[in-house]
Motif scaffolding. Sequence first.
Motif, PDB file in Angstrom:
ATOM      1  N   LEU A 303      66.364 -96.054 -47.797  1.00 48.12           N
ATOM      2  CA  LEU A 303      64.955 -95.667 -47.829  1.00 48.12           C
ATOM      3  C   LEU A 303      64.234 -96.149 -46.567  1.00 48.12           C
ATOM      4  O   LEU A 303      63.415 -95.414 -45.997  1.00 48.12           O
ATOM      5  CB  LEU A 303      64.285 -96.240 -49.082  1.00 48.12           C
ATOM      6  CG  LEU A 303      62.869 -95.742 -49.379  1.00 48.12           C
ATOM      7  CD1 LEU A 303      62.827 -94.219 -49.501  1.00 48.12           C
ATOM      8  CD2 LEU A 303      62.343 -96.383 -50.666  1.00 48.12           C
ATOM      9  N   ALA A 304      64.544 -97.362 -46.112  1.00 55.44           N
ATOM     10  CA  ALA A 304      63.938 -97.865 -44.874  1.00 55.44           C
ATOM     11  C   ALA A 304      64.363 -97.026 -43.682  1.00 55.44           C
ATOM     12  O   ALA A 304      63.558 -96.726 -42.792  1.00 55.44           O
ATOM     13  CB  ALA A 304      64.313 -99.328 -44.666  1.00 55.44           C
ATOM     14  N   ALA A 305      65.623 -96.601 -43.658  1.00 53.01           N
ATOM     15  CA  ALA A 305      66.106 -95.747 -42.575  1.00 53.01           C
ATOM     16  C   ALA A 305      65.403 -94.395 -42.589  1.00 53.01           C
ATOM     17  O   ALA A 305      65.056 -93.841 -41.538  1.00 53.01           O
ATOM     18  CB  ALA A 305      67.616 -95.560 -42.689  1.00 53.01           C
ATOM     19  N   ALA A 306      65.183 -93.843 -43.791  1.00 51.77           N
ATOM     20  CA  ALA A 306      64.505 -92.552 -43.903  1.00 51.77           C
ATOM     21  C   ALA A 306      63.080 -92.642 -43.371  1.00 51.77           C
ATOM     22  O   ALA A 306      62.583 -91.696 -42.738  1.00 51.77           O
ATOM     23  CB  ALA A 306      64.505 -92.082 -45.356  1.00 51.77           C
ATOM     24  N   GLU A 307      62.403 -93.766 -43.632  1.00 53.48           N
ATOM     25  CA  GLU A 307      61.045 -93.926 -43.114  1.00 53.48           C
ATOM     26  C   GLU A 307      61.047 -93.929 -41.593  1.00 53.48           C
ATOM     27  O   GLU A 307      60.208 -93.270 -40.963  1.00 53.48           O
ATOM     28  CB  GLU A 307      60.426 -95.238 -43.636  1.00 53.48           C
ATOM     29  CG  GLU A 307      58.939 -95.399 -43.345  1.00 53.48           C
ATOM     30  CD  GLU A 307      58.585 -95.824 -41.928  1.00 53.48           C
ATOM     31  OE1 GLU A 307      57.464 -95.530 -41.464  1.00 53.48           O
ATOM     32  OE2 GLU A 307      59.428 -96.467 -41.267  1.00 53.48           O
ATOM     33  N   ILE A 308      61.997 -94.604 -40.992  1.00 51.96           N
ATOM     34  CA  ILE A 308      61.962 -94.814 -39.549  1.00 51.96           C
ATOM     35  C   ILE A 308      62.298 -93.538 -38.787  1.00 51.96           C
ATOM     36  O   ILE A 308      61.788 -93.307 -37.690  1.00 51.96           O
ATOM     37  CB  ILE A 308      62.901 -95.981 -39.149  1.00 51.96           C
ATOM     38  CG1 ILE A 308      62.281 -96.793 -38.003  1.00 51.96           C
ATOM     39  CG2 ILE A 308      64.275 -95.500 -38.738  1.00 51.96           C
ATOM     40  CD1 ILE A 308      61.060 -97.578 -38.370  1.00 51.96           C
ATOM     41  N   ILE A 309      63.149 -92.676 -39.349  1.00 58.61           N
ATOM     42  CA  ILE A 309      63.515 -91.464 -38.618  1.00 58.61           C
ATOM     43  C   ILE A 309      62.473 -90.368 -38.771  1.00 58.61           C
ATOM     44  O   ILE A 309      62.567 -89.325 -38.124  1.00 58.61           O
ATOM     45  CB  ILE A 309      64.907 -90.931 -39.029  1.00 58.61           C
ATOM     46  CG1 ILE A 309      64.923 -90.464 -40.489  1.00 58.61           C
ATOM     47  CG2 ILE A 309      65.967 -91.986 -38.787  1.00 58.61           C
ATOM     48  CD1 ILE A 309      66.248 -89.868 -40.923  1.00 58.61           C
ATOM     49  N   GLY A 310      61.454 -90.611 -39.583  1.00 60.42           N
ATOM     50  CA  GLY A 310      60.402 -89.616 -39.785  1.00 60.42           C
ATOM     51  C   GLY A 310      59.298 -89.672 -38.757  1.00 60.42           C
ATOM     52  O   GLY A 310      58.342 -88.886 -38.830  1.00 60.42           O
ATOM     53  N   ILE A 312      58.254 -91.188 -34.380  1.00 61.93           N
ATOM     54  CA  ILE A 312      58.709 -91.731 -33.109  1.00 61.93           C
ATOM     55  C   ILE A 312      58.649 -93.254 -33.157  1.00 61.93           C
ATOM     56  O   ILE A 312      57.678 -93.843 -33.627  1.00 61.93           O
ATOM     57  CB  ILE A 312      57.821 -91.223 -31.942  1.00 61.93           C
ATOM     58  CG1 ILE A 312      57.981 -89.702 -31.790  1.00 61.93           C
ATOM     59  CG2 ILE A 312      58.157 -91.927 -30.643  1.00 61.93           C
ATOM     60  CD1 ILE A 312      59.301 -89.250 -31.247  1.00 61.93           C
ATOM     61  N   GLY A 313      59.707 -93.908 -32.655  1.00 61.45           N
ATOM     62  CA  GLY A 313      59.712 -95.362 -32.570  1.00 61.45           C
ATOM     63  C   GLY A 313      60.525 -96.007 -33.675  1.00 61.45           C
ATOM     64  O   GLY A 313      60.737 -95.414 -34.745  1.00 61.45           O
ATOM     65  N   ALA A 314      60.976 -97.242 -33.412  1.00 55.48           N
ATOM     66  CA  ALA A 314      61.912 -97.911 -34.313  1.00 55.48           C
ATOM     67  C   ALA A 314      61.299 -99.067 -35.079  1.00 55.48           C
ATOM     68  O   ALA A 314      62.008 -99.946 -35.552  1.00 55.48           O
ATOM     69  CB  ALA A 314      63.120 -98.408 -33.509  1.00 55.48           C
ATOM     70  N   ARG A 315      59.962 -99.078 -35.195  1.00 56.88           N
ATOM     71  CA  ARG A 315      59.297-100.058 -36.044  1.00 56.88           C
ATOM     72  C   ARG A 315      58.567 -99.310 -37.158  1.00 56.88           C
ATOM     73  O   ARG A 315      58.018 -98.223 -36.921  1.00 56.88           O
ATOM     74  CB  ARG A 315      58.305-100.899 -35.222  1.00 56.88           C
ATOM     75  CG  ARG A 315      58.959-101.730 -34.103  1.00 56.88           C
ATOM     76  CD  ARG A 315      59.715-102.925 -34.640  1.00 56.88           C
ATOM     77  NE  ARG A 315      60.470-103.623 -33.614  1.00 56.88           N
ATOM     78  CZ  ARG A 315      60.001-104.633 -32.892  1.00 56.88           C
ATOM     79  NH1 ARG A 315      58.748-105.040 -33.060  1.00 56.88           N
ATOM     80  NH2 ARG A 315      60.761-105.221 -31.997  1.00 56.88           N
ATOM     81  N   PRO A 316      58.543 -99.861 -38.364  1.00 53.16           N
ATOM     82  CA  PRO A 316      57.948 -99.134 -39.504  1.00 53.16           C
ATOM     83  C   PRO A 316      56.479 -98.790 -39.279  1.00 53.16           C
ATOM     84  O   PRO A 316      55.719 -99.589 -38.729  1.00 53.16           O
ATOM     85  CB  PRO A 316      58.096-100.126 -40.661  1.00 53.16           C
ATOM     86  CG  PRO A 316      59.177-101.058 -40.250  1.00 53.16           C
ATOM     87  CD  PRO A 316      59.094-101.165 -38.762  1.00 53.16           C
ATOM     88  N   GLU A 317      56.089 -97.612 -39.702  1.00 52.48           N
ATOM     89  CA  GLU A 317      54.681 -97.205 -39.692  1.00 52.48           C
ATOM     90  C   GLU A 317      54.111 -97.184 -41.113  1.00 52.48           C
ATOM     91  O   GLU A 317      52.939 -97.487 -41.309  1.00 52.48           O
ATOM     92  CB  GLU A 317      54.521 -95.835 -39.019  1.00 52.48           C
ATOM     93  CG  GLU A 317      54.810 -95.864 -37.529  1.00 52.48           C
ATOM     94  CD  GLU A 317      54.514 -94.551 -36.828  1.00 52.48           C
ATOM     95  OE1 GLU A 317      54.190 -93.553 -37.530  1.00 52.48           O
ATOM     96  OE2 GLU A 317      54.613 -94.508 -35.589  1.00 52.48           O
ATOM     97  N   ALA A 318      54.945 -96.838 -42.084  1.00 52.39           N
ATOM     98  CA  ALA A 318      54.511 -96.898 -43.479  1.00 52.39           C
ATOM     99  C   ALA A 318      54.625 -98.333 -43.983  1.00 52.39           C
ATOM    100  O   ALA A 318      55.319 -99.159 -43.396  1.00 52.39           O
ATOM    101  CB  ALA A 318      55.368 -95.974 -44.334  1.00 52.39           C
ATOM    102  N   ASN A 319      53.933 -98.632 -45.077  1.00 55.99           N
ATOM    103  CA  ASN A 319      54.064 -99.925 -45.737  1.00 55.99           C
ATOM    104  C   ASN A 319      55.371 -99.910 -46.545  1.00 55.99           C
ATOM    105  O   ASN A 319      55.463 -99.242 -47.575  1.00 55.99           O
ATOM    106  CB  ASN A 319      52.863-100.168 -46.650  1.00 55.99           C
ATOM    107  CG  ASN A 319      52.878-101.543 -47.278  1.00 55.99           C
ATOM    108  OD1 ASN A 319      53.887-101.989 -47.804  1.00 55.99           O
ATOM    109  ND2 ASN A 319      51.735-102.223 -47.233  1.00 55.99           N
ATOM    110  N   LEU A 320      56.385-100.611 -46.051  1.00 58.65           N
ATOM    111  CA  LEU A 320      57.691-100.554 -46.695  1.00 58.65           C
ATOM    112  C   LEU A 320      57.666-101.140 -48.107  1.00 58.65           C
ATOM    113  O   LEU A 320      58.374-100.655 -48.994  1.00 58.65           O
ATOM    114  CB  LEU A 320      58.729-101.294 -45.839  1.00 58.65           C
ATOM    115  CG  LEU A 320      59.095-100.648 -44.494  1.00 58.65           C
ATOM    116  CD1 LEU A 320      60.166-101.468 -43.791  1.00 58.65           C
ATOM    117  CD2 LEU A 320      59.582 -99.213 -44.689  1.00 58.65           C
ATOM    118  N   LYS A 321      56.866-102.166 -48.307  1.00 59.66           N
ATOM    119  CA  LYS A 321      56.754-102.734 -49.655  1.00 59.66           C
ATOM    120  C   LYS A 321      56.283-101.675 -50.651  1.00 59.66           C
ATOM    121  O   LYS A 321      56.864-101.494 -51.730  1.00 59.66           O
ATOM    122  CB  LYS A 321      55.757-103.898 -49.657  1.00 59.66           C
ATOM    123  CG  LYS A 321      56.299-105.221 -49.185  1.00 59.66           C
ATOM    124  CD  LYS A 321      55.215-106.275 -49.404  1.00 59.66           C
ATOM    125  CE  LYS A 321      55.683-107.643 -48.958  1.00 59.66           C
ATOM    126  NZ  LYS A 321      54.626-108.664 -49.172  1.00 59.66           N
TER     127      LYS A 321
END
Length: 330
Positions: A303-310, A312-321
């Motif tokens: 799920l964390a990987a799916a967020e990151i590929i959605g 540009i950039g390799a730091r989370p933009e959504a609230n992963l929690k």
Amino acid sequence: MTKRFDVVGIGNALVDVLAPVEDSFLATHGVEKGIMHLIDTDRAVALYAAMGPAREVSGGSAANTIAGIAALGGRTAYVGKVRDDQLGQIFAHDLRAQGAVYETAMAEDTAAETGRCLVLVSPDGERTMNTYLGWSEFLSPGDVDPAMMADAEWLYLEGYRFDGPESHAAFAKAISAAKAAGGKVAITLSDPFCVERHRAAFLEMIRAHVDLLFANEHELMALYEAGDLETALARAAADAGRVACTQGAAGVTLLSRETRVDVPAAPATVVDATGAGDLFAAGLLYGLTAGAGLERAGQMGCLAAAEIIGHIGARPEANLKELFQQHGLM
């Protein structure tokens, strides 16, 4: 006694400079698609000049993982070298702002600049990395604080960092301190060409010290010079305590000597694949340190990987929690 850190990471401290390109750009500039190229200063300057508008985002493989764990509420620290210049300040600020401890001294009197990775993102989302290591290349045993390593549940090592003159000794020092205090060691293979350059050193470390090996299918097959993934998986499971092998849209295989779990990839629209493996590692390690079983930890990683590929950039933009909560994982 509870340790201060869930995970301490060591790797290349880099700032990513990302720009969309057509595949023809790669051909024109002699860049092989989808892999990491080590480049010198002159090549970095030439490629940067030829790129279109770019976006700067703090990166570095292990640093991305540490930032992801911190975003989930994990207790993290990072070791990697930057210069006291503009990109170095950006890197340090971004990592600390995420909640990670970052205490590696910034260099002031050095010709090498803060490392950067020129990430060329193709229309299909594939990323081609051109990395100027800069000051990050000179990680040495003196940069490793044994007390910090001993205070970590997990030590997470970045395979890319094998490309440094003193990095192997730095890793050995970190591993010794972590293991002596009962910690566990994880390593990511990073890239098939990195594996080709350092196969013997990787295998020696994995067999002697590694509790969790991260790799994608190409890296794992390169490590064992295997013609098929199942052969590589079997050999990896015999060498390491546990193996996490990502396979893109096919999901991930989690393997120990006793157990195998195949976890499907989370649905995603690929905008930029940069950092997918890094954030998978973040989700998995967070899950393991939070007491999740192997399958649930793998779902967190996917799920964390799916967020990151959605994006540009390799730091989370959504609230992963919140994302994990929405999917019943926290």
